[in-house]
Design a protein around this motif. Structure first.
Motif, short mmCIF file in Angstrom:
data_model
loop_
_atom_site.label_atom_id
_atom_site.label_comp_id
_atom_site.label_asym_id
_atom_site.label_seq_id
_atom_site.Cartn_x
_atom_site.Cartn_y
_atom_site.Cartn_z
N GLU A 1 -5.15 0.80 -16.51
CA GLU A 1 -4.67 1.09 -15.15
C GLU A 1 -4.18 2.54 -15.06
N ILE A 2 -3.66 3.07 -16.17
CA ILE A 2 -3.09 4.41 -16.20
C ILE A 2 -4.14 5.45 -15.83
N THR A 3 -5.36 5.29 -16.33
CA THR A 3 -6.41 6.28 -16.07
C THR A 3 -7.04 6.12 -14.69
N LYS A 4 -6.77 5.00 -14.02
CA LYS A 4 -7.36 4.76 -12.69
C LYS A 4 -6.64 5.54 -11.58
N VAL A 5 -5.38 5.90 -11.82
CA VAL A 5 -4.61 6.58 -10.79
C VAL A 5 -4.10 7.93 -11.27
N LYS A 6 -3.74 8.77 -10.33
CA LYS A 6 -3.12 10.06 -10.63
C LYS A 6 -2.15 10.38 -9.50
N ASN A 7 -1.39 11.43 -9.64
CA ASN A 7 -0.48 11.84 -8.57
C ASN A 7 -1.28 12.06 -7.30
N GLY A 8 -0.83 11.48 -6.20
CA GLY A 8 -1.52 11.62 -4.92
C GLY A 8 -2.51 10.51 -4.62
N SER A 9 -2.78 9.62 -5.58
CA SER A 9 -3.70 8.50 -5.34
C SER A 9 -3.11 7.55 -4.31
N LYS A 10 -3.94 7.14 -3.36
CA LYS A 10 -3.55 6.11 -2.40
C LYS A 10 -4.05 4.78 -2.96
N ILE A 11 -3.13 3.84 -3.16
CA ILE A 11 -3.50 2.59 -3.81
C ILE A 11 -3.01 1.38 -3.02
N LEU A 12 -3.61 0.25 -3.34
CA LEU A 12 -3.24 -1.04 -2.77
C LEU A 12 -3.02 -2.00 -3.94
N ILE A 13 -1.89 -2.66 -3.93
CA ILE A 13 -1.60 -3.72 -4.91
C ILE A 13 -1.70 -5.04 -4.16
N ALA B 1 5.11 4.91 -12.76
CA ALA B 1 4.72 5.76 -11.64
C ALA B 1 5.61 5.37 -10.47
N PHE B 2 5.61 6.16 -9.42
CA PHE B 2 6.44 5.85 -8.27
C PHE B 2 5.57 5.77 -7.03
N LEU B 3 5.57 4.58 -6.42
CA LEU B 3 4.77 4.31 -5.24
C LEU B 3 5.63 4.57 -4.01
N VAL B 4 5.11 5.40 -3.10
CA VAL B 4 5.88 5.83 -1.93
C VAL B 4 5.17 5.41 -0.66
N ASP B 5 5.96 4.94 0.31
CA ASP B 5 5.47 4.69 1.66
C ASP B 5 6.54 5.16 2.64
N ALA B 6 6.38 4.88 3.91
CA ALA B 6 7.32 5.35 4.94
C ALA B 6 8.73 4.80 4.74
N ALA B 7 8.87 3.66 4.06
CA ALA B 7 10.18 3.02 3.88
C ALA B 7 10.92 3.51 2.64
N GLU C 1 0.86 -1.18 0.00
CA GLU C 1 0.00 0.00 0.00
C GLU C 1 0.90 1.23 0.00
N GLY C 2 0.49 2.26 -0.72
CA GLY C 2 1.27 3.49 -0.74
C GLY C 2 0.56 4.57 -1.53
N THR C 3 1.29 5.66 -1.76
CA THR C 3 0.77 6.81 -2.49
C THR C 3 1.56 6.98 -3.78
N VAL C 4 0.84 7.21 -4.88
CA VAL C 4 1.50 7.48 -6.16
C VAL C 4 2.05 8.90 -6.09
N GLU C 5 3.37 9.01 -6.07
CA GLU C 5 4.04 10.29 -5.88
C GLU C 5 4.15 11.07 -7.19
N ARG C 6 4.54 10.37 -8.25
CA ARG C 6 4.66 11.03 -9.55
C ARG C 6 4.49 10.00 -10.65
N MET C 7 4.04 10.48 -11.79
CA MET C 7 3.81 9.61 -12.95
C MET C 7 4.53 10.19 -14.16
N GLU C 8 5.17 9.31 -14.92
CA GLU C 8 5.79 9.72 -16.18
C GLU C 8 4.72 9.74 -17.27
N ALA C 9 5.03 10.34 -18.39
CA ALA C 9 4.09 10.36 -19.51
C ALA C 9 3.93 8.95 -20.06
#
Length: 98
Positions: free
Chosen positions: A59-71, A42-48, A17-25
């Motif tokens: 999948e690309i249209t489902k997320v954006k910068n700042g989205s909290k996601i679970l894989i 995209a880059f998934l960020v968590d505390a670690a 689980e984490g937050t999508v920090e940034r996405m490339e084109a």
């Protein structure tokens, strides 16, 4: 649930689980079985830390910068000494907050 640091040392069955920090084109790639699709890093960020997340097709249209996601049941792949995470054929991408 694992952290991004732990996921880099795993191959499959990754629940993270984490937050999508940034996405490339998005870019268009050729598929092995013919045709093309869009792929986006995209880059998934968590505390670690962070891990590269590869998003395919819709999948690309489902997320954006700042989205909290679970894989669920994701996997990692190493290409040019860089580890990336994907949901794969049997995994699931859940957007918790868009």
């Amino acid at each position: 649930m694992v952290t991004t640091a732990e996921a880099k040392n795993m191959r499959n069955k990754i629940d993270i689980e984490g937050t999508v920090e940034r996405m490339e084109a998005p870019r268009t790639v050729n598929l092995k079985m013919g045709g093309t699709t869009e792929v986006c890093n995209a880059f998934l960020v968590d505390a670690a830390g962070e891990i590269k997340l590869t998003l395919w097709g819709d999948e690309i249209t489902k997320v954006k910068n700042g989205s909290k996601i679970l894989i669920k049941n994701g996997y990692t792949n190493t290409f040019k000494n860089e580890v990336s995470l994907g949901k794969g054929k049997y995994g699931e991408l859940i957007v918790k907050e868009y």
